[in-house]
Design a protein around this motif. Structure first.
Motif, PDB file in Angstrom:
ATOM      1  N   VAL A 115     -17.198   2.800 -19.142  1.00  0.00           N
ATOM      2  CA  VAL A 115     -15.832   2.415 -18.492  1.00  0.00           C
ATOM      3  C   VAL A 115     -14.821   3.610 -18.517  1.00  0.00           C
ATOM      4  N   ASP A 116     -14.561   4.104 -17.386  1.00  0.00           N
ATOM      5  CA  ASP A 116     -13.273   5.156 -17.398  1.00  0.00           C
ATOM      6  C   ASP A 116     -12.063   4.350 -17.085  1.00  0.00           C
ATOM      7  N   ILE A 117     -11.042   4.332 -17.817  1.00  0.00           N
ATOM      8  CA  ILE A 117      -9.834   3.342 -17.542  1.00  0.00           C
ATOM      9  C   ILE A 117      -9.128   3.906 -16.377  1.00  0.00           C
ATOM     10  N   ASP A 118      -8.939   4.982 -16.185  1.00  0.00           N
ATOM     11  CA  ASP A 118      -8.005   5.630 -14.971  1.00  0.00           C
ATOM     12  C   ASP A 118      -8.798   5.219 -13.770  1.00  0.00           C
ATOM     13  N   THR A 119     -10.342   5.669 -13.521  1.00  0.00           N
ATOM     14  CA  THR A 119     -10.892   5.544 -12.427  1.00  0.00           C
ATOM     15  C   THR A 119     -11.147   3.756 -12.175  1.00  0.00           C
ATOM     16  N   LEU A 120     -11.232   3.188 -13.137  1.00  0.00           N
ATOM     17  CA  LEU A 120     -11.776   1.708 -12.851  1.00  0.00           C
ATOM     18  C   LEU A 120     -10.158   1.179 -12.353  1.00  0.00           C
ATOM     19  N   GLY A 121      -9.060   1.646 -12.948  1.00  0.00           N
ATOM     20  CA  GLY A 121      -7.661   1.276 -12.575  1.00  0.00           C
ATOM     21  C   GLY A 121      -7.490   1.492 -11.079  1.00  0.00           C
ATOM     22  N   MET A 122      -7.823   2.694 -10.650  1.00  0.00           N
ATOM     23  CA  MET A 122      -7.725   2.795  -9.067  1.00  0.00           C
ATOM     24  C   MET A 122      -8.385   1.719  -8.476  1.00  0.00           C
ATOM     25  N   ILE A 123      -9.852   1.619  -8.811  1.00  0.00           N
ATOM     26  CA  ILE A 123     -10.600   0.564  -8.176  1.00  0.00           C
ATOM     27  C   ILE A 123      -9.614  -0.685  -8.057  1.00  0.00           C
ATOM     28  N   VAL A 124      -9.293  -1.149  -9.237  1.00  0.00           N
ATOM     29  CA  VAL A 124      -8.519  -2.407  -9.447  1.00  0.00           C
ATOM     30  C   VAL A 124      -7.358  -2.553  -8.358  1.00  0.00           C
ATOM     31  N   LYS A 125      -6.439  -1.485  -8.633  1.00  0.00           N
ATOM     32  CA  LYS A 125      -5.443  -1.362  -7.772  1.00  0.00           C
ATOM     33  C   LYS A 125      -5.661  -1.545  -6.285  1.00  0.00           C
ATOM     34  N   ARG A 126      -6.604  -1.003  -5.801  1.00  0.00           N
ATOM     35  CA  ARG A 126      -7.063  -0.781  -4.420  1.00  0.00           C
ATOM     36  C   ARG A 126      -7.557  -2.235  -4.399  1.00  0.00           C
ATOM     37  N   ALA A 127      -8.209  -3.005  -4.998  1.00  0.00           N
ATOM     38  CA  ALA A 127      -8.613  -4.379  -4.815  1.00  0.00           C
ATOM     39  C   ALA A 127      -7.539  -5.343  -4.558  1.00  0.00           C
ATOM     40  N   PHE A 128      -6.544  -5.083  -5.646  1.00  0.00           N
ATOM     41  CA  PHE A 128      -5.372  -6.075  -5.190  1.00  0.00           C
ATOM     42  C   PHE A 128      -4.802  -5.780  -3.906  1.00  0.00           C
ATOM     43  N   HIS A 129      -4.676  -4.624  -3.686  1.00  0.00           N
ATOM     44  CA  HIS A 129      -3.781  -4.215  -2.347  1.00  0.00           C
ATOM     45  C   HIS A 129      -4.522  -4.906  -1.209  1.00  0.00           C
ATOM     46  N   VAL A 130      -5.993  -4.646  -1.210  1.00  0.00           N
ATOM     47  CA  VAL A 130      -6.689  -5.485   0.058  1.00  0.00           C
ATOM     48  C   VAL A 130      -6.610  -6.977  -0.217  1.00  0.00           C
ATOM     49  N   HIS A 131      -6.785  -7.420  -1.343  1.00  0.00           N
ATOM     50  CA  HIS A 131      -6.556  -8.926  -1.414  1.00  0.00           C
ATOM     51  C   HIS A 131      -5.046  -9.410  -1.015  1.00  0.00           C
ATOM     52  N   ALA A 132      -4.005  -8.743  -1.277  1.00  0.00           N
ATOM     53  CA  ALA A 132      -2.731  -9.182  -0.876  1.00  0.00           C
ATOM     54  C   ALA A 132      -2.734  -9.103   0.662  1.00  0.00           C
ATOM     55  N   LEU A 133      -3.322  -7.989   1.352  1.00  0.00           N
ATOM     56  CA  LEU A 133      -3.199  -7.963   2.440  1.00  0.00           C
ATOM     57  C   LEU A 133      -4.102  -9.158   3.365  1.00  0.00           C
ATOM     58  N   GLU A 134      -5.064  -9.490   2.759  1.00  0.00           N
ATOM     59  CA  GLU A 134      -6.144 -10.671   3.267  1.00  0.00           C
ATOM     60  C   GLU A 134      -5.156 -12.144   3.272  1.00  0.00           C
ATOM     61  N   GLN A 135      -4.586 -12.236   1.831  1.00  0.00           N
ATOM     62  CA  GLN A 135      -3.669 -13.333   1.707  1.00  0.00           C
ATOM     63  C   GLN A 135      -2.457 -13.396   2.848  1.00  0.00           C
ATOM     64  N   GLU A 136      -1.951 -12.352   3.102  1.00  0.00           N
ATOM     65  CA  GLU A 136      -0.685 -12.155   3.839  1.00  0.00           C
ATOM     66  C   GLU A 136      -1.362 -12.562   5.438  1.00  0.00           C
ATOM     67  N   ASN A 137      -2.366 -12.037   5.825  1.00  0.00           N
ATOM     68  CA  ASN A 137      -3.071 -12.483   6.938  1.00  0.00           C
ATOM     69  C   ASN A 137      -3.350 -14.038   7.101  1.00  0.00           C
ATOM     70  N   ALA A 138      -3.804 -14.391   6.105  1.00  0.00           N
ATOM     71  CA  ALA A 138      -4.275 -16.067   5.968  1.00  0.00           C
ATOM     72  C   ALA A 138      -2.951 -16.709   6.159  1.00  0.00           C
ATOM     73  N   ARG A 139      -1.969 -16.425   5.629  1.00  0.00           N
ATOM     74  CA  ARG A 139      -0.531 -17.065   5.586  1.00  0.00           C
ATOM     75  C   ARG A 139      -0.060 -16.936   6.988  1.00  0.00           C
ATOM     76  N   LEU A 140      -0.159 -15.671   7.748  1.00  0.00           N
ATOM     77  CA  LEU A 140       0.204 -15.758   9.160  1.00  0.00           C
ATOM     78  C   LEU A 140      -0.434 -16.676   9.934  1.00  0.00           C
ATOM     79  N   ALA A 141      -1.640 -16.397   9.770  1.00  0.00           N
ATOM     80  CA  ALA A 141      -2.842 -17.376  10.609  1.00  0.00           C
ATOM     81  C   ALA A 141      -2.367 -18.673  10.350  1.00  0.00           C
ATOM     82  N   GLU A 142      -2.116 -19.289   9.212  1.00  0.00           N
ATOM     83  CA  GLU A 142      -2.099 -20.664   9.000  1.00  0.00           C
ATOM     84  C   GLU A 142      -0.557 -21.036   9.656  1.00  0.00           C
ATOM     85  N   ARG A 143       0.444 -20.118   9.372  1.00  0.00           N
ATOM     86  CA  ARG A 143       1.528 -20.542   9.929  1.00  0.00           C
ATOM     87  C   ARG A 143       1.545 -20.757  11.637  1.00  0.00           C
TER      88      ARG A 143
END
Length: 463
Positions: A115-143
């Motif tokens: 594991v390269d911490i910096d590279t994996l860190g960028m992947i993790v950050k991108r994953a959280f960004h996508v997850h947050a967008l999906e959650q917000e879309n789900a909240r808007l759809a539910e609203r």
């Protein structure tokens, strides 16, 4: 299994059996609340309890640290429990083959060890960004969905429901509203046929026209023709002036014929002629009057049997029933009885200026247990009685004139099917009692909040 609690930060679950790598990742990612698990079982426990948005998963987990079987089992189980979780799979075992298999199995991304911490860190950050967008879309759809159906409140303007059966009917009525088809509503007395008919009218292009309802069973046969088609002055004794009928008064709007099965055969012929030609003649009149009125009808009778017995015309049935909508009884709508009872209690308590604010526990249990043979009409009458009879702020089962709740045996012998049905009914009742509050519903059911979310997903129940 360890965690550094910080409720304000996104949760990252690290599934890794190497304690050194666990410590390295925990201290490297200080923007996240890092949760660590060494085994699949620990990972699943943390997943249920903490609901992390992103998981890094080492495929080489005990008891198969040199293989990938346990890691892939963890991947499958995580996705079955929380499909929206972003899983980043890391492995040094046959990297290319494992990567393809992991992505095909639902992993969000793959990273090869070491594991390269910096590279994996960028992947993790991108994953959280996508997850947050999906959650917000789900909240808007539910609203948006909640705005439509009111989170168990009114749909189509008047119908109060959280039952999937009735929500499906409401969506059907909405689709039919823009068409000109004749709609037949079939259901027992008191199930809300007139409210659905009014909802169809209000959602249609005819909403600015009149909505007129007539109960064909409540009007004597000798007067029904005049009520429907009108009469001219002097047409019969007592006809002192010309009167338009209900069909004519609903010009540009909707006429709701309730209990259409009670229309006598001679009048059925005249109604059929109107549906075919869209003109009427008043009693005593000679001039055809063109009328643009949409007909919606309802009955609790078995029209198929009446057709077989030649007491209802088959050609009229097919004119009236281009689309048939069958309405479930209140007993077939788990949770709705409590929702409706709360609504009626507030309406009647306000109208009568009574201090009743809600139901006691035994009243809620009795409402759930009763089979409501009179459907919504019976429920409203009992709630109105309870508002009058209650001594304090909370109406009891006795105030409703209902016995304490008991259990009834069902007809389902398959244990899994019976358990599933019981689970769905209990969940809907708990949601109704808690007014959609997940934490409160989970407490009523005696389970954790994540477990309730799992059950909602597994049984396809909308909150």
């Amino acid at each position: 299994m360890t965690a550094m609690p910080s409720r304000l930060m996104p949760k990252l679950l690290v599934v890794e059996d190497d304690p050194g790598l666990q410590r390295q990742l925990r201290w490297a990612y200080d923007d996240y609340e890092v949760l660590c698990a060494s085994t699949r079982a620990e990972a699943i426990d943390l997943l249920r309890a903490e609901e992390p948005g992103v998981v890094t998963l080492d495929l080489g987990l005990p008891p198969d640290p040199d293989g990938v079987s346990e890691g892939f089992a963890a991947l499958e189980e995580i996705l079955s429990l929380k499909p929206d979780t972003k899983i980043i799979v890391a492995s040094g075992h046959g990297a290319r083959e494992s990567a393809l298999r992991a992505i095909a199995g639902g992993a969000w991304d793959f990273y090869q060890k070491p594991v390269d911490i910096d590279t994996l860190g960028m992947i993790v950050k991108r994953a959280f960004h996508v997850h947050a967008l999906e959650q917000e879309n789900a909240r808007l759809a539910e609203r948006a969905t909640d705005e439509w159906r009111g989170s168990g409140g009114p749909v189509l303007g008047q119908i109060i429901t959280a039952a999937p059966e009735m929500l499906k009917i409401a969506r059907t009525i909405e689709r039919l509203a823009d068409t000109g088809v004749s709609v037949m509503l079939l259901g027992a007395s008191g199930t809300g046929k007139e409210l659905l008919a009014r909802g169809l009218h209000d959602a249609s292009p005819r909403r600015d026209g009149a909505f007129i309802a007539i109960n064909c069973a409540a009007i004597p046969e000798t007067l029904l023709e005049s009520e429907l088609f009108g009469h001219e002055k002097g047409a019969f004794t007592g006809a002192v002036k010309t009167m338009p009928g209900k069909i004519e008064l609903a010009e540009g709007g909707t006429l709701f014929l309730d209990e259409v099965g009670d229309i006598p055969l001679p009048l059925q012929v005249k109604l059929l002629r109107f549906l075919q030609e869209r003109v009427i003649e008043r009693i005593g009149g000679r001039q055809p009057i063109p009328v643009d009125t949409r007909i919606v009808c309802a009955t609790h009778r078995n029209l198929d049997e009446m057709i077989a017995q030649e007491t209802f015309r088959e050609d009229l049935y097919y004119r009236l029933a281009e689309i048939v909508v069958r309405i479930p009884s209140l007993a077939e709508r788990p949770g709705d009885a409590v929702l409706l009872a709360r609504h009626f209690l507030k309406v009647h308590a306000d109208a009568m200026n009574r201090p009743v604010k809600g139901f006691a526990a035994d009243a809620l249990a009795a409402i759930d247990a009763w089979n409501w043979p009179g459907n919504v009409r019976e429920l409203e009458n009992r709630v109105k009685r309870a508002v009058i009879m209650a001594d304090g702020k909370y109406a009891t089962a006795a105030d409703l004139d209902l016995a304490a709740a008991g259990e009834e045996e069902g007809d389902i012998l398959n244990l899994k099917a019976a358990r599933d049905m019981a689970d769905r009914a209990a969940i809907r009742r708990a949601l109704a009692r808690s007014q959609g509050n997940i934490a409160a519903a989970a407490r009523l059911l005696g389970i954790s909040r994540p477990t309730l979310y799992d059950l909602l997903k597994n049984h396809g129940i909308q909150i």
